[in-house]
Design a protein around this motif. Structure first.
Motif, PDB file in Angstrom:
ATOM      1  N   GLN A 124     -42.133   2.309  22.123  1.00 34.47           N
ATOM      2  CA  GLN A 124     -41.700   2.298  20.378  1.00 34.47           C
ATOM      3  C   GLN A 124     -40.085   2.920  20.654  1.00 34.47           C
ATOM      4  OE1 GLN A 124     -44.652   5.524  19.123  1.00 34.47           O
ATOM      5  NE2 GLN A 124     -46.148   4.153  18.506  1.00 34.47           N
ATOM      6  N   ARG A 135     -38.869  -0.477  21.065  1.00 35.03           N
ATOM      7  CA  ARG A 135     -38.691  -1.630  19.471  1.00 35.03           C
ATOM      8  C   ARG A 135     -37.631  -0.800  18.255  1.00 35.03           C
ATOM      9  NH1 ARG A 135     -44.642  -1.309  16.391  1.00 35.03           N
ATOM     10  NH2 ARG A 135     -43.460  -3.050  15.527  1.00 35.03           N
ATOM     11  N   THR A 171     -44.120   9.770  20.216  1.00 34.19           N
ATOM     12  CA  THR A 171     -42.873   8.498  20.390  1.00 34.19           C
ATOM     13  C   THR A 171     -42.940   8.077  22.324  1.00 34.19           C
ATOM     14  OG1 THR A 171     -42.181   8.702  17.950  1.00 34.19           O
ATOM     15  CG2 THR A 171     -41.707   6.914  19.044  1.00 34.19           C
ATOM     16  N   SER A 224     -46.026   6.950  14.353  1.00 39.24           N
ATOM     17  CA  SER A 224     -44.941   6.625  14.249  1.00 39.24           C
ATOM     18  C   SER A 224     -45.316   5.096  14.060  1.00 39.24           C
ATOM     19  CB  SER A 224     -44.222   7.183  15.927  1.00 39.24           C
ATOM     20  OG  SER A 224     -44.062   8.353  15.997  1.00 39.24           O
ATOM     21  N   GLU A 225     -45.904   4.208  15.129  1.00 43.08           N
ATOM     22  CA  GLU A 225     -46.434   2.614  15.392  1.00 43.08           C
ATOM     23  C   GLU A 225     -47.007   2.471  14.170  1.00 43.08           C
ATOM     24  OE1 GLU A 225     -47.350  -0.592  17.769  1.00 43.08           O
ATOM     25  OE2 GLU A 225     -46.290   1.630  17.574  1.00 43.08           O
ATOM     26  N   ASP A 258     -48.552   9.459  17.707  1.00 42.73           N
ATOM     27  CA  ASP A 258     -47.547   8.450  17.735  1.00 42.73           C
ATOM     28  C   ASP A 258     -47.956   7.472  17.172  1.00 42.73           C
ATOM     29  OD1 ASP A 258     -49.926   9.413  18.916  1.00 42.73           O
ATOM     30  OD2 ASP A 258     -49.352   7.676  20.921  1.00 42.73           O
ATOM     31  N   ILE A 293     -43.195   2.127  12.453  1.00 45.83           N
ATOM     32  CA  ILE A 293     -41.734   1.294  12.920  1.00 45.83           C
ATOM     33  C   ILE A 293     -42.349  -0.433  12.542  1.00 45.83           C
ATOM     34  CG2 ILE A 293     -41.363   0.802  15.236  1.00 45.83           C
ATOM     35  CD1 ILE A 293     -41.844   3.120  16.226  1.00 45.83           C
ATOM     36  N   ASP A 294     -43.874  -0.247  12.441  1.00 48.10           N
ATOM     37  CA  ASP A 294     -44.468  -1.489  11.839  1.00 48.10           C
ATOM     38  C   ASP A 294     -44.224  -1.719  10.503  1.00 48.10           C
ATOM     39  OD1 ASP A 294     -45.938  -2.460  14.011  1.00 48.10           O
ATOM     40  OD2 ASP A 294     -47.769  -1.426  13.393  1.00 48.10           O
TER      41      ASP A 294
END
Length: 567
Positions: free
Chosen positions: A408, A411, A404, A375-376, A372, A379-380
């Motif tokens: 998340q 988002r 995830t 994933s962050e 995760d 996504i950022d």
């Protein structure tokens, strides 16, 4: 002439009607039928044979009258390594059948692995300098991990490399370490050490595995042969797949590798479509803009069977290999000597700039994110790039998406992102994730198809073959039932229904690849790509889903019966 076949208006050419026990279309406006009509390589229509006959001159082909037709399965995350690795000895934990039909029993202990290697070693020519094997997964074995000193007992002075099942680690023997200069003075973070602080022969991620030199190169080279590409497609056809992705294995900037794909897919007998991803690792040019330009140019050169337009990036490693990046409290029960929280394979502060080049070129980026934390970061990066360069319908995708979180996923939905969820992990490693890698609570929410569905994220599911065997009836079974190898249901609230799982392996996978206008459902105008099944997945007990037999496929209107490859 047939407007569908020729682009001109006028009378239809003779076409074929395939009556079936049932046609499951994945088209919500017309969900099923009794027959499908095919003109050339495209679908003329779905319905009853009588209604379809009214189109004009036709013939009826009854070969599927006792079968169920679905859109051809689409595997949006697999690798041509699925065909290449069978050139070497399999030492995985689970029974597995090779493309020639031979069943390889699983190796249930370190002793089993060593005995399999001993037998294979005895068959080598006396002058063989390198011995390669694959499929090892130490997480299944209690006690010590298999390291160089174990391999030394059966491989002697022949330099040996055993690739782990995840593809993110390898174990080598002392002869290979000596040949390649891998010793206690090695500073690479990919060189694992035992409790004594000494290099033990386990190599992590590219930083470690590439130190194995020619042995690693030889293993990767096997994936570039025509034989590997044919094995790959034959295995896919036998499992009902009509479209595959080679997600990052091929070096598209190499004219020979590109030409090899062009050659095999142009053969009328080649039984699958392949989308080959551009990647930025294993010797890629350093100039990202140059790679993005190549990706955009290849989109203009694609054919019906060979597609381009996606990019594969990698942020972290493998959860079961303890190299993925996961948030606090990190790993539950890591192996002795494990230090830190996995590895970043792309520096997080570089991800937005890296993504931007491909985004601006109109390409869709698929990023490997097991943990995760990874994933962050991705996504950022998508959010930052969209602020700099707004672009609708990009469909950038989190690949694997194993840990995830619900936040998340929310988002991702807001940003127009997709998810490709590694549902097979629930069966193959669910028990180990619960007991060793992340603990019971986080294991229950791994590979969260239910959350993705609830939060409105378009998602597919995948096998990551050769990491797990190619076959979407099994990946769907995993998402629907969430049953581990020991028989426990892991995270029952994340289960999805069979209809949703079937969408994930057909139309949603096509959408992720931006091919949903051509494939993924059975409806007029689309390519006539079908999976031909022995039973109805919407009628059988969900626990029997993976046991449904596969007759083969239809690819562009051409029946492709399953058969064992001679290659």
């Amino acid at each position: 002439m047939n407007a569908l076949a020729s682009g001109d208006s006028g009378a239809l050419e003779p076409f074929v009607i395939y009556p079936a026990r049932r046609v499951i279309t994945m088209n919500p406006a017309f969900p099923d039928g009794d027959a499908v009509a095919v003109s050339g390589e495209r679908i003329l229509g779905v319905g009853s044979a009588q209604d379809l006959a009214s189109w004009g001159t036709h013939r009826v082909d009854d070969r599927f009258c006792e079968h169920v037709l679905m859109p051809g399965f689409i595997e949006a995350h697999c690798h041509v390594m699925s065909g290449g690795l069978w050139s070497f000895t399999y030492v995985g934990f689970f029974d597995r059948r090779d493309p020639q039909g031979r069943l390889w029993p699983g190796c249930k202990s370190i002793d089993d692995v060593l005995e399999r290697l001993r037998q294979a070693r005895a068959e080598l020519d006396a002058d063989t300098e390198t011995f390669l094997a694959w499929g090892l997964d130490p997480i299944y074995f209690t006690g010590e991990r298999l390291v160089a000193r174990h391999l030394d007992t059966v491989t002697g002075d022949v330099a040996t490399l055993v690739l782990h099942a995840s593809g993110h680690l390898a174990t080598v023997n002392s002869a290979l370490m000596e040949r390649c200069g891998i010793d206690d003075s090695s500073t690479s973070p990919g060189v694992a050490r035992g409790g004594d602080g000494l290099a033990n022969g386990e190599l992590h991620e590219p930083a470690g595995m590439m130190l194995a030199g020619e042995a690693f190169v030889e293993m990767m080279a096997a994936n570039r042969t025509e034989q590997a590409r044919w094995r790959y497609a034959n295995e896919a056809r036998n499992a009902g797949h009509t479209l595959l992705t080679d997600l990052g294995t091929t070096q598209l900037w190499d004219p020979d590798q590109l030409g090899n794909w062009q050659k095999v897919t142009s053969d009328p007998e080649y039984p699958a479509r392949v989308m080959v991803a551009l990647s930025n690792f294993f010797g890629a040019p350093a100039d990202t803009d140059e790679l993005a330009e190549l990706g955009a140019r290849l989109k203009q050169e694609q054919t019906s069977k060979l597609r381009f337009g996606i990019v594969k990036l990698i942020l972290d490693g493998s959860i079961q290999g303890f190299t993925a990046r996961i948030s606090w409290p990190h790993y539950y029960k890591p192996p002795p000597g494990h230090v830190g929280n996995g590895q970043w394979l792309t520096p997080p502060d570089q991800m937005a700039d890296l993504l931007e080049a491909y985004h601006r070129a109109g390409l869709t980026v698929h990023c490997h994110c097991n943990g995760d934390e990874a994933s962050e970061v991705f996504i950022d990066a998508v959010e930052q790039v969209l602020e700099r360069h707004p672009r609708w319908d990009h469909r950038h995708t989190v690949q694997h998406c194993q840990l995830t979180t619900p936040a998340q996923y929310r988002r991702m939905a807001a940003l127009g992102m997709c998810a490709n969820i590694f549902s097979n992990h629930i069966y193959y490693w669910g028990d180990q994730h619960r007991d060793a890698t992340v603990g019971p609570e986080r294991a229950a929410r791994m590979d969260a198809c239910g959350t993705a569905l609830a939060e409105g994220v378009s998602f597919s599911i995948h096998s990551d073959s050769p990491i797990t065997p190619l076959g979407h009836l099994h990946t769907a079974w995993c998402a629907v039932n969430r049953v581990t190898a020991s028989g426990e249901v892991l995270g029952p609230h994340e289960r999805i229904g069979v209809p949703e799982a079937l969408r994930a392996i057909t139309i949603e996978a096509a959408r992720q690849l931006k091919l949903d206008s051509e494939v993924g459902s059975i409806e007029a105008g689309k390519l006539a790509d079908f999976a031909v099944l022995e039973d109805d997945p919407l009628s059988v007990d969900p626990m029997a889903l993976r046991d449904i037999g596969v007759w083969g496929t239809v690819l562009g209107g051409v029946p492709q019966p399953a058969r064992v490859s001679a290659a």
